[in-house]
Design a protein around this motif. Structure first.
Motif, mmCIF file in Angstrom:
data_model
loop_
_atom_site.group_PDB
_atom_site.id
_atom_site.type_symbol
_atom_site.label_atom_id
_atom_site.label_comp_id
_atom_site.label_asym_id
_atom_site.label_seq_id
_atom_site.Cartn_x
_atom_site.Cartn_y
_atom_site.Cartn_z
ATOM 1 N N MET A 1 0.843 -1.195 0.000
ATOM 2 C CA MET A 1 0.000 0.000 0.000
ATOM 3 C C MET A 1 0.885 1.254 0.000
ATOM 4 N N MET A 2 0.504 2.223 -0.819
ATOM 5 C CA MET A 2 1.274 3.470 -0.909
ATOM 6 C C MET A 2 1.054 4.318 0.339
ATOM 7 N N LYS A 3 2.076 5.085 0.680
ATOM 8 C CA LYS A 3 1.975 6.026 1.797
ATOM 9 C C LYS A 3 1.268 7.292 1.303
ATOM 10 N N PRO A 4 0.619 8.047 2.221
ATOM 11 C CA PRO A 4 -0.054 9.292 1.811
ATOM 12 C C PRO A 4 0.872 10.227 1.025
ATOM 13 N N GLU A 5 2.138 10.303 1.441
ATOM 14 C CA GLU A 5 3.091 11.196 0.772
ATOM 15 C C GLU A 5 3.322 10.787 -0.685
ATOM 16 N N ASP A 6 3.300 9.462 -0.949
ATOM 17 C CA ASP A 6 3.485 8.991 -2.330
ATOM 18 C C ASP A 6 2.329 9.446 -3.222
ATOM 19 N N TYR A 7 1.112 9.326 -2.680
ATOM 20 C CA TYR A 7 -0.068 9.790 -3.430
ATOM 21 C C TYR A 7 0.039 11.302 -3.697
ATOM 22 N N TYR A 12 0.727 16.068 -7.066
ATOM 23 C CA TYR A 12 1.427 17.317 -7.379
ATOM 24 C C TYR A 12 2.105 17.265 -8.738
ATOM 25 N N ARG A 13 2.545 16.095 -9.129
ATOM 26 C CA ARG A 13 3.110 15.938 -10.474
ATOM 27 C C ARG A 13 2.036 16.312 -11.511
ATOM 28 N N PHE A 27 -5.688 12.221 -5.279
ATOM 29 C CA PHE A 27 -6.071 12.558 -3.899
ATOM 30 C C PHE A 27 -7.200 11.655 -3.417
ATOM 31 N N GLU A 28 -8.178 11.410 -4.280
ATOM 32 C CA GLU A 28 -9.314 10.592 -3.853
ATOM 33 C C GLU A 28 -8.913 9.129 -3.662
ATOM 34 N N SER A 29 -7.969 8.639 -4.466
ATOM 35 C CA SER A 29 -7.433 7.289 -4.241
ATOM 36 C C SER A 29 -6.702 7.236 -2.898
ATOM 37 N N ALA A 30 -5.956 8.287 -2.611
ATOM 38 C CA ALA A 30 -5.222 8.361 -1.339
ATOM 39 C C ALA A 30 -6.190 8.351 -0.167
ATOM 40 N N GLU A 39 -4.670 15.871 6.107
ATOM 41 C CA GLU A 39 -3.986 16.651 5.072
ATOM 42 C C GLU A 39 -4.406 16.228 3.663
ATOM 43 N N LEU A 40 -4.666 14.948 3.471
ATOM 44 C CA LEU A 40 -5.143 14.490 2.157
ATOM 45 C C LEU A 40 -6.485 15.139 1.819
ATOM 46 N N HIS A 41 -7.388 15.171 2.804
ATOM 47 C CA HIS A 41 -8.694 15.810 2.578
ATOM 48 C C HIS A 41 -8.507 17.299 2.265
#
Length: 174
Positions: A1-7, A12-13, A27-30, A39-41
């Motif tokens: 599973m990816m970390k929030p920072e990876d998402y 941002y890319r 963001f919604e996948s994260a 922070e994701l929200h």
């Protein structure tokens, strides 16, 4: 599973490539993977707001403020969006023509007063409040609202013109 920072990095890319819709998907996948990450929200909300998606932007802003326990930055963002929503509702009321106009202006003025309270830096809310008050012949309140707008945007010639027009209307009626 990816970390929030990876998402966020992926999102941002996309933002840097002006692909806001793809950024929102990241963001919604994260958020699906990390639903309690405030922070994701928050960042998802900002991206929705930039894309003029007010409903989802508000939803994520509320969740961010709630999950963070009221982090000031998140709460201010939420208030700005709520003010924008109130201004949008008021604008719809002001643009309707026909019967019941006085009541609509009163309702619009109430919405805009709340919008200005939530986001005192919204020139648009101050201007619409001035128009609503002017249409209600509440000229002192209209003048104060347009003065507040001018203090936020002193170089705006249209605001100065509006100020003069409201003063003229006030003087012609009295």
């Amino acid at each position: 599973m990816m970390k929030p920072e990876d998402y966020m990095q992926q999102a941002y890319r996309c933002i840097l490539q002006n692909d806001f819709e793809q950024a929102i998907r990241w963001f919604e996948s994260a958020i699906l993977a990390h639903p309690e990450h405030a922070e994701l929200h928050y960042r998802c909300s900002i991206t929705h707001a930039r894309s003029q998606h007010l409903g989802p932007a508000l939803e994520h802003a509320r969740k961010a403020a709630q999950l963070s326990g009221g982090t000031e930055e998140y709460v201010l963002h939420l208030q700005t969006l709520e003010a924008k929503q109130l201004s949008t509702q008021a604008k719809a009321l002001l643009e309707q023509a026909g019967s019941g106009t006085h009541e609509r202006y009163v309702s619009a003025a109430a919405l805009l007063k709340e919008a200005v309270k939530l986001d005192p830096l919204s020139v648009e809310a101050h201007v619409m409040l001035a128009l609503a008050y002017s249409d209600l012949n509440e000229f002192d309140r209209a003048i104060k609202a347009v003065r507040d707008a001018i203090s936020l945007d002193p170089q705006n010639a249209q605001l100065h013109q509006m100020y003069q027009q409201i003063k003229q209307r006030k003087n012609s009626i009295q």
